[in-house]
Motif scaffolding. Structure first.
Motif, PDB file in Angstrom:
ATOM      1  N   CYS B 118      51.413  59.410  22.182  1.00 48.14           N
ATOM      2  CA  CYS B 118      52.721  58.770  22.902  1.00 48.14           C
ATOM      3  C   CYS B 118      52.154  57.708  23.787  1.00 48.14           C
ATOM      4  N   HIS B 119      52.843  56.700  23.903  1.00 53.46           N
ATOM      5  CA  HIS B 119      52.209  55.844  24.699  1.00 53.46           C
ATOM      6  C   HIS B 119      53.327  55.032  25.896  1.00 53.46           C
ATOM      7  N   ILE B 120      53.026  54.932  26.994  1.00 51.12           N
ATOM      8  CA  ILE B 120      54.025  54.330  27.919  1.00 51.12           C
ATOM      9  C   ILE B 120      53.666  52.757  28.075  1.00 51.12           C
ATOM     10  N   ASP B 121      54.351  51.855  27.565  1.00 48.02           N
ATOM     11  CA  ASP B 121      53.984  50.472  27.926  1.00 48.02           C
ATOM     12  C   ASP B 121      54.644  49.883  29.168  1.00 48.02           C
ATOM     13  N   GLU B 122      53.329  49.514  29.911  1.00 49.82           N
ATOM     14  CA  GLU B 122      53.686  48.858  31.301  1.00 49.82           C
ATOM     15  C   GLU B 122      53.389  47.585  31.427  1.00 49.82           C
ATOM     16  N   SER B 123      53.368  46.891  30.323  1.00 49.16           N
ATOM     17  CA  SER B 123      53.144  45.307  30.302  1.00 49.16           C
ATOM     18  C   SER B 123      53.873  44.596  31.077  1.00 49.16           C
ATOM     19  N   CYS B 124      55.233  45.052  31.239  1.00 55.14           N
ATOM     20  CA  CYS B 124      56.202  44.354  32.167  1.00 55.14           C
ATOM     21  C   CYS B 124      55.799  44.348  33.597  1.00 55.14           C
ATOM     22  N   LEU B 125      54.650  45.082  33.826  1.00 59.94           N
ATOM     23  CA  LEU B 125      54.379  45.071  35.487  1.00 59.94           C
ATOM     24  C   LEU B 125      53.091  44.362  35.540  1.00 59.94           C
ATOM     25  N   LEU B 126      52.503  44.092  34.537  1.00 60.68           N
ATOM     26  CA  LEU B 126      51.183  43.386  34.527  1.00 60.68           C
ATOM     27  C   LEU B 126      51.391  41.989  34.912  1.00 60.68           C
ATOM     28  N   GLU B 127      50.409  41.482  35.793  1.00 57.54           N
ATOM     29  CA  GLU B 127      50.387  40.027  36.270  1.00 57.54           C
ATOM     30  C   GLU B 127      49.345  39.317  35.696  1.00 57.54           C
ATOM     31  N   PRO B 128      49.432  38.208  35.198  1.00 61.19           N
ATOM     32  CA  PRO B 128      50.447  37.178  35.301  1.00 61.19           C
ATOM     33  C   PRO B 128      51.822  37.676  34.377  1.00 61.19           C
ATOM     34  N   ALA B 129      52.898  37.849  34.743  1.00 59.93           N
ATOM     35  CA  ALA B 129      54.103  38.307  33.979  1.00 59.93           C
ATOM     36  C   ALA B 129      53.858  37.664  32.480  1.00 59.93           C
ATOM     37  N   GLN B 130      54.226  38.491  31.664  1.00 66.58           N
ATOM     38  CA  GLN B 130      54.030  38.279  30.463  1.00 66.58           C
ATOM     39  C   GLN B 130      55.452  38.436  29.587  1.00 66.58           C
ATOM     40  N   ASP B 131      55.470  37.777  28.454  1.00 66.80           N
ATOM     41  CA  ASP B 131      56.773  37.929  27.685  1.00 66.80           C
ATOM     42  C   ASP B 131      56.687  39.238  27.121  1.00 66.80           C
ATOM     43  N   LEU B 216      71.632  48.713  28.418  1.00 69.40           N
ATOM     44  CA  LEU B 216      71.188  47.798  29.658  1.00 69.40           C
ATOM     45  C   LEU B 216      70.387  47.163  28.646  1.00 69.40           C
ATOM     46  N   SER B 217      70.169  45.672  29.015  1.00 65.43           N
ATOM     47  CA  SER B 217      69.158  44.809  28.406  1.00 65.43           C
ATOM     48  C   SER B 217      67.734  45.149  28.922  1.00 65.43           C
ATOM     49  N   ARG B 218      66.623  44.906  28.252  1.00 59.51           N
ATOM     50  CA  ARG B 218      65.459  45.290  28.777  1.00 59.51           C
ATOM     51  C   ARG B 218      65.185  44.380  29.971  1.00 59.51           C
ATOM     52  N   GLN B 219      65.521  43.154  30.154  1.00 51.73           N
ATOM     53  CA  GLN B 219      65.724  42.404  31.397  1.00 51.73           C
ATOM     54  C   GLN B 219      66.290  43.034  32.379  1.00 51.73           C
ATOM     55  N   GLU B 220      67.304  43.641  32.314  1.00 52.73           N
ATOM     56  CA  GLU B 220      67.958  44.274  33.349  1.00 52.73           C
ATOM     57  C   GLU B 220      67.099  45.409  34.007  1.00 52.73           C
ATOM     58  N   LYS B 221      66.552  46.283  33.038  1.00 54.79           N
ATOM     59  CA  LYS B 221      66.001  47.722  33.196  1.00 54.79           C
ATOM     60  C   LYS B 221      64.667  47.049  34.089  1.00 54.79           C
ATOM     61  N   ILE B 222      63.938  46.196  33.777  1.00 52.96           N
ATOM     62  CA  ILE B 222      62.775  45.352  34.223  1.00 52.96           C
ATOM     63  C   ILE B 222      63.131  45.178  35.664  1.00 52.96           C
ATOM     64  N   SER B 223      64.212  44.218  35.938  1.00 58.27           N
ATOM     65  CA  SER B 223      64.441  43.852  37.054  1.00 58.27           C
ATOM     66  C   SER B 223      64.953  44.982  38.228  1.00 58.27           C
ATOM     67  N   LYS B 224      65.556  45.929  37.466  1.00 56.92           N
ATOM     68  CA  LYS B 224      65.856  47.319  38.448  1.00 56.92           C
ATOM     69  C   LYS B 224      64.544  47.856  38.825  1.00 56.92           C
ATOM     70  N   LEU B 225      63.663  47.926  37.916  1.00 57.54           N
ATOM     71  CA  LEU B 225      62.514  48.747  38.135  1.00 57.54           C
ATOM     72  C   LEU B 225      61.597  47.899  39.297  1.00 57.54           C
ATOM     73  N   LYS B 226      61.643  46.459  38.938  1.00 55.93           N
ATOM     74  CA  LYS B 226      60.949  45.902  40.046  1.00 55.93           C
ATOM     75  C   LYS B 226      61.610  45.616  41.501  1.00 55.93           C
ATOM     76  N   ALA B 227      62.989  45.898  41.419  1.00 54.66           N
ATOM     77  CA  ALA B 227      63.623  45.979  42.712  1.00 54.66           C
ATOM     78  C   ALA B 227      63.232  47.362  43.326  1.00 54.66           C
ATOM     79  N   LEU B 228      63.317  48.290  42.708  1.00 54.83           N
ATOM     80  CA  LEU B 228      62.692  49.514  43.466  1.00 54.83           C
ATOM     81  C   LEU B 228      61.337  49.303  43.854  1.00 54.83           C
ATOM     82  N   LEU B 229      60.141  48.721  43.169  1.00 53.43           N
ATOM     83  CA  LEU B 229      58.993  48.595  43.670  1.00 53.43           C
ATOM     84  C   LEU B 229      59.111  47.659  44.761  1.00 53.43           C
ATOM     85  N   GLY B 230      59.602  46.931  44.741  1.00 52.01           N
ATOM     86  CA  GLY B 230      59.744  45.709  45.738  1.00 52.01           C
ATOM     87  C   GLY B 230      60.250  46.354  46.892  1.00 52.01           C
TER      88      GLY B 230
END
Lengths: 114, 559
Positions: B118-131, B216-230
């Motif tokens: 199994c693999h957890i994809d964390e690319s949404c958190l990588l900088e610079p932000a990637q599509d 939830l769309s992927r973007q929504e989830k990502i922004s929720k996660l980023k909000a928490l980390l923020g």
């Protein structure tokens, strides 16, 4: 070898995250001066060692964050594995290893998460 | 014949040094080939090194699960993309591919039935932000590596932690916000950290949610996660929260793959760093579970660390010798630092530097730290009482303990010095001590909060406060001190003023810890039975949650 413009062809490889410091290049074919220090007179010079290679790499090839590459005493930062022609550099005399033409030097960062 | 008395006792290091002196530059095993790899004091040639590492792995695997066990299990390998977990997959493959003459022998039972990756994809958190849809995703690379071995692959993105599906019940449709027990304007003046409460918000039930149509769309989830980390003010807090999310997802992945074992690629170096780091961030209580070769803490899923005896250097060399392909850009850690450019340090990174720096001069450091911590035995705790955030064991009386070791400055008073622990001493202003703290200033506020709490509960479940910090383990309680209080709503505020939400799996545990079997039951109970206060509530646990404040008070009386 004492000729001041002589160079050695060295293949540098970076992996384990190291490549990010070098503009994402995994392999760099570098022409490294055969003797150091560069500003010294001919008789003061000595054949290039890994120590020279590290500082030369840091000033000529490194793109960002030198502190993630270079550590104290002119060596690489602890946690970076160095292989000389496939062998651990500890077996080759570490910093004092004298470079030879067509050497392959690998830098692997072991500082990774997970 | 007695044993050789003339042989003076030598340490392993001395023995190896002596061996080395005889065979300078040659492999310490075969003594014929030139050595190319050094591991601590030993030198190996490439073939001997691979054999040594393989047998080390087999020994660890045998210790984690005795060969005598007949029924084969399924195992899930957690693969991040880095060298350690990459080596783990390869070693498992070598271990599992029996030579034909043994494979036909039916008497040899398989140790592991199916191997999953199994693999957890964390690319949404990588900088610079990637599509996320582009090749920046690490998922496909991981899938092809697993496919190369013929193992079934399971992947999930880190932001899916906000998906109702990734919970024990697989459809826990609620998130929670954190609220402070004090109004905002008092936060700065009171000099105390308020009790943190949670407010459970059921996800609006969108009707006719088809299969494959996520709510939830992927973007929504990502922004929720980023909000928490923020909302985390330190890198340490961010890393720790992410680590909890990661473990939660890994366990879920293992359970879904019907695996009873989850194998992690933690190397000895990693474990040693973790031991020091976990101690430093206050997670000593759950440390045995998080660092041992075999942990049976999680229900229905054992966690093993078969590479626990291998140094990260060995694994790197192993990957290099076998030409194993790694996933590029999985190094979220490095990228985070590069993003900010400033020298941002977290406890993990400092520990990292400390251990690797020390290990350079003293090659036994890692082994010593690991062997010392291996003597720790897991705490006696019940799994039902797990911490909502990290799912680790919770020690009783955590808040009380924290209050005592923390220096708090009460408003209008000089420093009220309670016992100070050196690491805690600097937390003058931000203690989580809360209601049981000195002078009763906060106590009164928390007792006055009871009525408001019940009144709000009578309206709807969504605005009801549920306990939060009282459910946490010490490590999480300490870690959440780094949450930005301003980003939370206070008791009086509207829910929407809070800037981040806690993912469903956290809420699920909160609801369970309060004694409700499901979200429906929780909503039903809090709608109906609150006016009757304690009587309407069933098991001990929810009663305990209801009277949490008073329980701490009774602890005080006991002494």
């Amino acid at each position: 070898m004492s000729q001041s413009d002589a160079t050695l062809r060295i293949e540098l490889q970076f992996s384990g995250g190291m490549e990010l410091l070098f503009d994402n290049q995994k392999t760099i074919h570098a022409k490294v001066p055969a003797s150091f220090p560069l500003d010294g007179s001919a008789e003061n010079r000595h054949a290039a060692t890994i120590r020279d290679l590290i500082s030369w790499t840091a000033s000529n090839l490194l793109k960002e964050r030198p502190e993630l590459f270079i550590g104290a005493d002119g060596s690489v930062r602890s946690g970076i594995l160095v292989l000389v022609n496939g062998a651990d550099w500890e077996l080759e005399g570490e910093l004092e290893y004298e470079l030879e033409d067509r050497d392959e030097i690998v830098f692997i960062s072991t500082l990774h998460g997970g | 014949m007695s044993c050789s008395v003339e042989e003076p006792t030598m340490t392993v290091a001395e023995k190896r040094a002596k061996d080395r002196a005889v065979h300078v530059g040659f492999c310490c095993k075969c003594k014929t080939a030139k050595s190319t790899v050094t591991v601590r004091y030993a030198e190996y040639c490439d073939p001997c090194f691979l054999i040594a590492l393989d047998s080390k792995f087999r020994t660890a695997l045998r210790n984690a699960r005795p060969y005598r066990v007949i029924t084969p299990e399924n195992v899930m390998l957690a693969f991040s993309g880095g060298p350690s977990s990459r080596a783990l997959i390869h070693l498992f493959d070598v271990f599992h591919s029996l030579p034909p003459e043994v494979a036909t022998n039916k008497k040899q039972p398989k140790i592991y039935n199916d191997i999953h990756v199994c693999h957890i994809d964390e690319s949404c958190l990588l900088e610079p932000a990637q599509d996320v849809t582009s090749s920046g995703s690490t998922m496909e690379q991981a899938r092809s590596i697993a496919g190369g071995y013929g193992y079934s692959f399971h992947g999930v993105a880190i932001e899916d932690i906000y998906d109702p599906e990734w919970t024990d019940s697989r459809c826990f449709e609620a998130v929670a916000t954190l609220i402070t027990s004090l109004p905002k304007d008092q936060l700065t003046t009171s000099g105390q950290a308020p009790e943190l409460l949670s407010r459970i918000i059921p996800t609006p039930v969108t009707t006719a949610s088809e299969e494959g149509a996520p709510k939830l769309s992927r973007q929504e989830k990502i922004s929720k996660l980023k909000a928490l980390l923020g909302a985390c003010t330190t890198l340490t807090a961010k890393e720790t929260v992410l680590q909890h999310f990661r473990s939660s997802l890994l366990i879920q992945l293992a359970k879904r793959g019907e695996c009873t074992t989850l194998a992690l690629g933690d190397s000895a170096t990693r474990v040693a760093i973790q031991i020091i780091e976990l101690t430093a961030i206050g997670r000593g209580y759950s440390l045995p579970h998080e660092t041992s070769l075999l942990s049976s803490w999680i229900q229905d899923c054992k966690v093993i660390r078969p590479l626990k005896d291998c140094l990260v250097k060995e694994l790197d060399t192993f990957c290099g010798l076998n030409g194993l392909v790694l996933i590029e850009r999985h190094h979220a850690q490095l990228d985070w630092t590069m993003k900010t450019k400033a020298e941002v340090k977290s406890i993990r990174r400092l520990t990292d530097e400390f251990i690797t720096g020390l290990d350079k001069e003293f090659p036994s450091t890692v082994a010593t730290v690991c062997r010392t911590a291996a003597k720790l035995t897991p705490p006696e705790a019940t799994y039902g009482q797990k911490c909502p955030l990290c799912h680790g064991p919770v020690q009783a009386g955590v808040q009380e303990w924290k209050r005592r070791i923390t220096v708090t400055t009460a408003p209008g008073e000089l420093e009220t010095t309670t016992t100070s622990n050196s690491t805690e001493a600097k937390t003058t202003e931000i203690s989580d001590g809360c209601c049981s703290s000195d002078a009763g200033g906060c106590c009164s506020s928390s007792s006055s909060q009871r009525p408001s709490c019940t009144t709000s509960q009578t309206t709807t479940a969504s605005s009801a406060s549920t306990p939060f910090s009282s459910l946490l383990c010490y490590g999480c309680l300490t870690n959440l001190r780094d949450l930005n209080l301003k980003s939370m709503a206070s008791q009086e505020d509207d829910v929407s003023s809070s800037s981040f939400e806690l993912p469903p799996y956290v809420v699920e545990t909160i609801v369970h810890r309060m004694g409700f079997a499901s979200l429906d039951e929780f909503e039903h109970r809090s709608d109906a039975g609150v006016s009757a206060s304690g009587t309407a509530v069933d098991p001990q646990e929810s009663l305990r949650a209801q009277i949490q404040d008073f329980l701490i008070a009774s602890d005080d009386e006991d002494e």
